[in-house]
Design a protein around this motif. Structure first.
Motif, short mmCIF file in Angstrom:
data_model
loop_
_atom_site.label_atom_id
_atom_site.label_comp_id
_atom_site.label_asym_id
_atom_site.label_seq_id
_atom_site.Cartn_x
_atom_site.Cartn_y
_atom_site.Cartn_z
N UNK A 146 0.85 -1.19 0.00
CA UNK A 146 0.00 0.00 0.00
C UNK A 146 0.88 1.24 0.00
N UNK A 147 0.88 1.98 -1.10
CA UNK A 147 1.75 3.15 -1.26
C UNK A 147 1.55 4.17 -0.14
N UNK A 148 0.29 4.47 0.19
CA UNK A 148 0.04 5.50 1.21
C UNK A 148 0.51 5.06 2.59
N UNK A 149 0.37 3.78 2.89
CA UNK A 149 0.86 3.27 4.18
C UNK A 149 2.37 3.45 4.27
N UNK A 150 3.07 3.10 3.19
CA UNK A 150 4.52 3.27 3.16
C UNK A 150 4.89 4.73 3.31
N UNK A 151 4.25 5.59 2.51
CA UNK A 151 4.58 7.01 2.49
C UNK A 151 4.41 7.65 3.86
N UNK A 152 3.29 7.41 4.50
CA UNK A 152 2.99 8.07 5.76
C UNK A 152 3.81 7.51 6.92
N UNK A 153 4.09 6.21 6.88
CA UNK A 153 4.88 5.63 7.96
C UNK A 153 6.32 6.12 7.94
N UNK A 154 6.81 6.48 6.75
CA UNK A 154 8.19 6.95 6.64
C UNK A 154 8.36 8.37 7.17
N UNK A 214 6.32 6.66 -9.08
CA UNK A 214 5.31 6.81 -8.04
C UNK A 214 4.56 8.13 -8.09
N UNK A 215 5.09 9.10 -8.85
CA UNK A 215 4.44 10.42 -8.87
C UNK A 215 3.03 10.32 -9.46
N UNK A 216 2.83 9.37 -10.38
CA UNK A 216 1.51 9.20 -10.99
C UNK A 216 0.49 8.61 -10.03
N UNK A 217 0.97 8.09 -8.89
CA UNK A 217 0.04 7.58 -7.86
C UNK A 217 -0.75 8.74 -7.24
N UNK A 218 -0.14 9.95 -7.23
CA UNK A 218 -0.77 11.09 -6.57
C UNK A 218 -1.29 12.12 -7.57
N UNK A 219 -0.52 12.36 -8.65
CA UNK A 219 -0.87 13.41 -9.61
C UNK A 219 -1.08 12.84 -11.00
#
Length: 405
Positions: A146-154, A214-219
């Motif tokens: 899960x990209x968001x889980x990784x991003x926020x936990x870091x 990964x930038x396309x995951x958000x924008x």
């Protein structure tokens, strides 16, 4: 807090990747050995990182593809295409395997200060159980997919290290006259490998692939470019300030030999006193985990783009790649080589590989058929080619120094 987290973008992963054990170790060694005299090299590294990562983010948003995928699509000749893919994959696998070993070794370096010797003897075989432990933690986090889980936990883990070193740099009250002299370039032969290491630990080659993917995951659209640029610049500048703070803290250490986390922690003693080694140990462990996640993830994205796989993060092929890089990292970090030696080697290897990846990126960023009106401007090209020239020059000097020694 929820709104703050929602505004955090992929730039955080870029910072999380380079504020790892390598940055803590190489920047501390730079401070211990050369005082403030290599701060200029960090400024160069930060500018280079911003320029190249902005290109990477722009490529990802406009094409909604990764760098390796775009490069592959530009060649109809199968032989040329597979030669280029081979060069990219070789560079990424060598760099990421070395970097992953450094990441895991950094985590081990931190834990060993608290838990003691990281090895157990089984017959004639010595096993580093901490490397395996860190590998398992990274495996679980990556397997979640899960990209968001990784991003926020870091975010929280990176902030912990950052704040500790920034406070320490202020408390040590550096001599401002010497500090400002550190921003004057100095290419003395004895400093070249450390300079290459500082560049390698800031402008991480695999980040150029990871960011575009990964930038396309958000924008999704060109209207998001300003937000992506802001995210990239803010994240990298903050990461650069932390790196500078580590050099300043390292310069306050009154010794020339740094062999373990307890030695590295001497830079934090002005703030944390006798607890410094525990604070740094936890920080190294956290930094090791964050970077141990991003290196295998980046390698998997590169292979995915090169091979044209359409499946996502949870596909077996994607997972097989990051598992392989993670395995190599655990293996190399368990060979009994000093953690600090592995970490420093990884940063130098990345510094030497950077020009190869940067040349690929610059070439792609000038292709009208890919980016249309969003190709590089003259200013961006000048900065990009200047970065390639400088990193090539420093890389060749570094290799020459190793050969003649």
């Amino acid at each position: 807090m929820k709104k703050w987290f929602s505004n955090i973008g992929p730039g955080t992963l870029v910072t999380a990747a380079f504020i790892g054990p390598g940055t803590v170790t190489v920047c501390t060694l730079a401070g211990v050995q050369f005082g403030y005299s290599l701060l200029w090299a960090l400024v160069l590294s930060i500018i280079a990182c911003m320029v190249l990562q902005e290109m990477s983010a722009r490529l990802g948003i406009i094409t909604q593809k990764g760098l390796s995928e775009v490069v592959k699509s530009q060649f109809d000749n199968k032989i040329v295409r597979w030669i280029l893919i081979g060069v990219i994959l070789s560079a990424i696998f060598i760099g990421n395997a070395a970097y992953e070993a450094g990441n895991i070794s950094g985590g081990v370096l931190g834990l060993s200060t608290i838990l003691g010797s990281p090895t157990v003897q089984i017959g004639t075989i010595s096993i580093n159980y901490m490397s395996i432990t860190i590998g398992i933690i990274a495996f679980v986090l990556l397997y979640i997919g899960n990209y968001k889980v990784l991003e926020r936990s870091l975010v929280v883990l990176v902030l912990f290290m950052s704040i500790a070193f920034i406070i320490t740099a202020i408390v040590t009250k550096p001599d401002l006259s010497l500090l400002f002299k550190g921003f004057v370039p100095d290419l003395s032969a004895d400093k070249i490998l450390t300079i290459v290491g500082l560049i390698g630990t800031t402008v991480v080659p695999y980040n150029l692939f990871l960011h575009a993917s990964i930038v396309s995951e958000k924008w999704k659209t060109k209207e998001d470019l300003p937000a992506a640029r802001k995210d990239t610049i803010v994240a990298i500048v903050l990461g650069g300030l932390v790196s500078m703070a580590i050099i300043i803290a390292g310069a306050a250490i009154q010794q020339t030999e740094v062999n373990n986390a307890a030695d590295l922690a001497k830079g934090l003693e002005p703030v944390f006193g006798s607890m410094a080694k525990y604070v740094l140990s936890l920080g190294l462990f956290a930094a090791g985990i964050t970077s141990a996640i991003t290196a295998p993830l980046a390698a998997a994205y590169v292979v995915k783009g090169c091979m044209g796989w359409q499946d996502g993060l949870k596909s077996n092929s994607f997972r097989a790649v990051w598992m392989f890089i993670l395995f190599l990292g655990v293996l190399f970090s368990s060979l009994g080589i000093k953690s600090i030696v592995i970490i420093r080697f990884a940063q130098i290897a990345n510094g030497l590989l950077l020009p190869i990846i940067a040349i690929f990126l610059l070439w792609v960023m000038n292709q009208k058929n890919i980016l249309g009106n969003f190709t590089n401007s003259l200013k961006q090209n000048i900065l990009g080619f200047l970065i390639v020239f400088i990193t090539c020059f420093l890389g060749f000097r570094g290799v020459w120094k190793v050969i003649i020694n």
